[in-house]
Design a protein around this motif. Sequence first.
Motif, PDB file in Angstrom:
ATOM      1  N   ALA A  44      20.967  65.756  21.177  1.00  0.00           N
ATOM      2  CA  ALA A  44      21.404  65.035  22.371  1.00  0.00           C
ATOM      3  C   ALA A  44      22.894  65.214  22.610  1.00  0.00           C
ATOM      4  O   ALA A  44      23.340  65.402  23.750  1.00  0.00           O
ATOM      5  N   LEU A  45      23.679  65.176  21.550  1.00  0.00           N
ATOM      6  CA  LEU A  45      25.127  65.336  21.694  1.00  0.00           C
ATOM      7  C   LEU A  45      25.487  66.754  22.122  1.00  0.00           C
ATOM      8  O   LEU A  45      26.392  66.957  22.943  1.00  0.00           O
ATOM      9  N   PHE A  46      24.777  67.745  21.584  1.00  0.00           N
ATOM     10  CA  PHE A  46      25.042  69.126  21.977  1.00  0.00           C
ATOM     11  C   PHE A  46      24.705  69.332  23.448  1.00  0.00           C
ATOM     12  O   PHE A  46      25.451  69.988  24.185  1.00  0.00           O
ATOM     13  N   ALA A  47      23.568  68.754  23.879  1.00  0.00           N
ATOM     14  CA  ALA A  47      23.200  68.881  25.293  1.00  0.00           C
ATOM     15  C   ALA A  47      24.240  68.219  26.192  1.00  0.00           C
ATOM     16  O   ALA A  47      24.572  68.736  27.263  1.00  0.00           O
ATOM     17  N   ALA A  48      24.776  67.086  25.751  1.00  0.00           N
ATOM     18  CA  ALA A  48      25.791  66.389  26.544  1.00  0.00           C
ATOM     19  C   ALA A  48      27.062  67.234  26.662  1.00  0.00           C
ATOM     20  O   ALA A  48      27.717  67.254  27.709  1.00  0.00           O
ATOM     21  N   ARG A  49      27.409  67.945  25.599  1.00  0.00           N
ATOM     22  CA  ARG A  49      28.581  68.825  25.654  1.00  0.00           C
ATOM     23  C   ARG A  49      28.374  69.958  26.646  1.00  0.00           C
ATOM     24  O   ARG A  49      29.343  70.496  27.204  1.00  0.00           O
ATOM     25  N   GLN A  50      27.103  70.321  26.874  1.00  0.00           N
ATOM     26  CA  GLN A  50      26.790  71.376  27.836  1.00  0.00           C
ATOM     27  C   GLN A  50      26.612  70.833  29.251  1.00  0.00           C
ATOM     28  O   GLN A  50      26.255  71.569  30.165  1.00  0.00           O
ATOM     29  N   GLY A  51      26.834  69.506  29.396  1.00  0.00           N
ATOM     30  CA  GLY A  51      26.767  68.910  30.725  1.00  0.00           C
ATOM     31  C   GLY A  51      25.504  68.163  31.042  1.00  0.00           C
ATOM     32  O   GLY A  51      25.353  67.642  32.156  1.00  0.00           O
ATOM     33  N   SER A  52      24.574  68.049  30.082  1.00  0.00           N
ATOM     34  CA  SER A  52      23.330  67.328  30.328  1.00  0.00           C
ATOM     35  C   SER A  52      23.254  66.105  29.424  1.00  0.00           C
ATOM     36  O   SER A  52      23.195  66.235  28.200  1.00  0.00           O
ATOM     37  N   GLY A  53      23.256  64.911  30.030  1.00  0.00           N
ATOM     38  CA  GLY A  53      23.177  63.677  29.256  1.00  0.00           C
ATOM     39  C   GLY A  53      21.795  63.071  29.219  1.00  0.00           C
ATOM     40  O   GLY A  53      21.639  61.914  28.814  1.00  0.00           O
ATOM     41  N   ASP A  54      20.781  63.845  29.610  1.00  0.00           N
ATOM     42  CA  ASP A  54      19.426  63.296  29.736  1.00  0.00           C
ATOM     43  C   ASP A  54      18.860  62.800  28.402  1.00  0.00           C
ATOM     44  O   ASP A  54      18.029  61.899  28.382  1.00  0.00           O
ATOM     45  N   LEU A  55      19.281  63.410  27.300  1.00  0.00           N
ATOM     46  CA  LEU A  55      18.686  63.070  26.007  1.00  0.00           C
ATOM     47  C   LEU A  55      19.409  61.933  25.286  1.00  0.00           C
ATOM     48  O   LEU A  55      18.934  61.476  24.247  1.00  0.00           O
ATOM     49  N   LEU A  56      20.532  61.487  25.831  1.00  0.00           N
ATOM     50  CA  LEU A  56      21.324  60.489  25.122  1.00  0.00           C
ATOM     51  C   LEU A  56      20.584  59.165  24.970  1.00  0.00           C
ATOM     52  O   LEU A  56      20.519  58.598  23.874  1.00  0.00           O
ATOM     53  N   GLU A  57      20.039  58.653  26.054  1.00  0.00           N
ATOM     54  CA  GLU A  57      19.321  57.379  25.991  1.00  0.00           C
ATOM     55  C   GLU A  57      18.116  57.472  25.060  1.00  0.00           C
ATOM     56  O   GLU A  57      17.816  56.544  24.304  1.00  0.00           O
ATOM     57  N   GLU A  58      17.421  58.602  25.111  1.00  0.00           N
ATOM     58  CA  GLU A  58      16.272  58.801  24.225  1.00  0.00           C
ATOM     59  C   GLU A  58      16.705  58.782  22.764  1.00  0.00           C
ATOM     60  O   GLU A  58      16.025  58.202  21.906  1.00  0.00           O
ATOM     61  N   SER A  59      17.841  59.407  22.467  1.00  0.00           N
ATOM     62  CA  SER A  59      18.340  59.429  21.094  1.00  0.00           C
ATOM     63  C   SER A  59      18.706  58.026  20.622  1.00  0.00           C
ATOM     64  O   SER A  59      18.400  57.637  19.483  1.00  0.00           O
ATOM     65  N   VAL A  60      19.374  57.260  21.482  1.00  0.00           N
ATOM     66  CA  VAL A  60      19.734  55.877  21.135  1.00  0.00           C
ATOM     67  C   VAL A  60      18.487  55.076  20.795  1.00  0.00           C
ATOM     68  O   VAL A  60      18.425  54.378  19.773  1.00  0.00           O
ATOM     69  N   GLN A  61      17.465  55.181  21.639  1.00  0.00           N
ATOM     70  CA  GLN A  61      16.240  54.426  21.435  1.00  0.00           C
ATOM     71  C   GLN A  61      15.506  54.875  20.176  1.00  0.00           C
ATOM     72  O   GLN A  61      15.004  54.053  19.390  1.00  0.00           O
ATOM     73  N   GLN A  62      15.457  56.192  19.957  1.00  0.00           N
ATOM     74  CA  GLN A  62      14.743  56.721  18.797  1.00  0.00           C
ATOM     75  C   GLN A  62      15.381  56.251  17.492  1.00  0.00           C
ATOM     76  O   GLN A  62      14.687  55.806  16.567  1.00  0.00           O
ATOM     77  N   ARG A  63      16.702  56.316  17.413  1.00  0.00           N
ATOM     78  CA  ARG A  63      17.371  55.904  16.182  1.00  0.00           C
ATOM     79  C   ARG A  63      17.296  54.396  15.974  1.00  0.00           C
ATOM     80  O   ARG A  63      17.178  53.909  14.850  1.00  0.00           O
ATOM     81  N   ALA A  64      17.339  53.627  17.073  1.00  0.00           N
ATOM     82  CA  ALA A  64      17.221  52.175  16.957  1.00  0.00           C
ATOM     83  C   ALA A  64      15.836  51.784  16.445  1.00  0.00           C
ATOM     84  O   ALA A  64      15.700  50.903  15.579  1.00  0.00           O
TER      85      ALA A  64
END
Length: 329
Positions: free
Chosen positions: A204-224
């Motif tokens: 998710a962080l790598f995708a965000a560095r490439q300009g896509s934040g779509d996976l960030l919320e999913e990552s937060v939820q998955q780890r929680a």
Amino acid sequence: MITVAVVGYALGMALVAAAVATAGDSNALGMLLLFGPRWILVFPWLLLIPLSLVARRWVTAAAIVGSLVTLFQVSGFEIPSLISLRSAMGSGGGAGKTLRIVTYNTDRSATLAQRIDTDLLAWDADVIVMQDCAPEVATAMQAADRRYQVFRESEFCVATRLAVRSPVQLHGTRKEGRAVGFSVEWQGATVRIGTVHLPSPRTALFAARQGSGDLLEESVQQRAEASGAIAAWMRESHRGPIVVAGDFNLPVESRALRHDWMWLRNAISEAGWGFGHTMFAGRHRVRIDHVLVSSDFTVRGARVLSGFPSEHQPVVADLELTASGGASK
């Protein structure tokens, strides 16, 4: 101009500190904030504090307060608690009085197997737990020091020179986060040991560095969700002293870490010096590997080692069993 710079940066750091405390890793923005290079934010004060000395006294005071907020509340700098300092300055108690735990995400490094004999001697640990551990590392540990019982379960390697009172049990999956738990005998007490590896935010962080934040919320939820499930599993077996160590993939300010694991104390937070970064990826240095202990222990010391063949570095904690903890069977 100096006044504006100092006051503006101090107010900005106060806002960042508030965001860390309230939104830390609970949403996409909080995730980016916590996994970003927050330690860099300390360095502007190296210029602003000297400049403030030529301004009014209240500007210097604002610079000092702002720098402390940045150092401790934003960047996560730690100093030992008074209890840990007093314990560390004590007599030391002699051999066998301190339980030493090492946790290390090896990133499946095969190089570690070639040096593990030297590391085992240097660590002198009672219990070692490794995540993402290659099979050859487990084999090398067993061959290097016969005092250790070595187990490999899924991605985990466990080595202990204490008597094992319950077998290693695996919980969870790679996608959901995994953990193992077992019990050892130490100073007449049965101590529960757990090691965890929660889902990584890397993709998710790598995708965000490439300009896509779509996976960030999913990552937060998955780890929680993974944190909550594994914390509940560990707590079910919490009868007396317990230590849970591993790669949580949650910074210490993470809401999930604070909420799910509040029944345990963080060894680095109590007895560590410095930022305590355990994972290094360029400027991105975060503290996501933890040793958590129950109230049955006093943390005599905790530190992060360096120079190991992994982005992660080992965490070492020295624990002393309290009188009430020693009475737990």
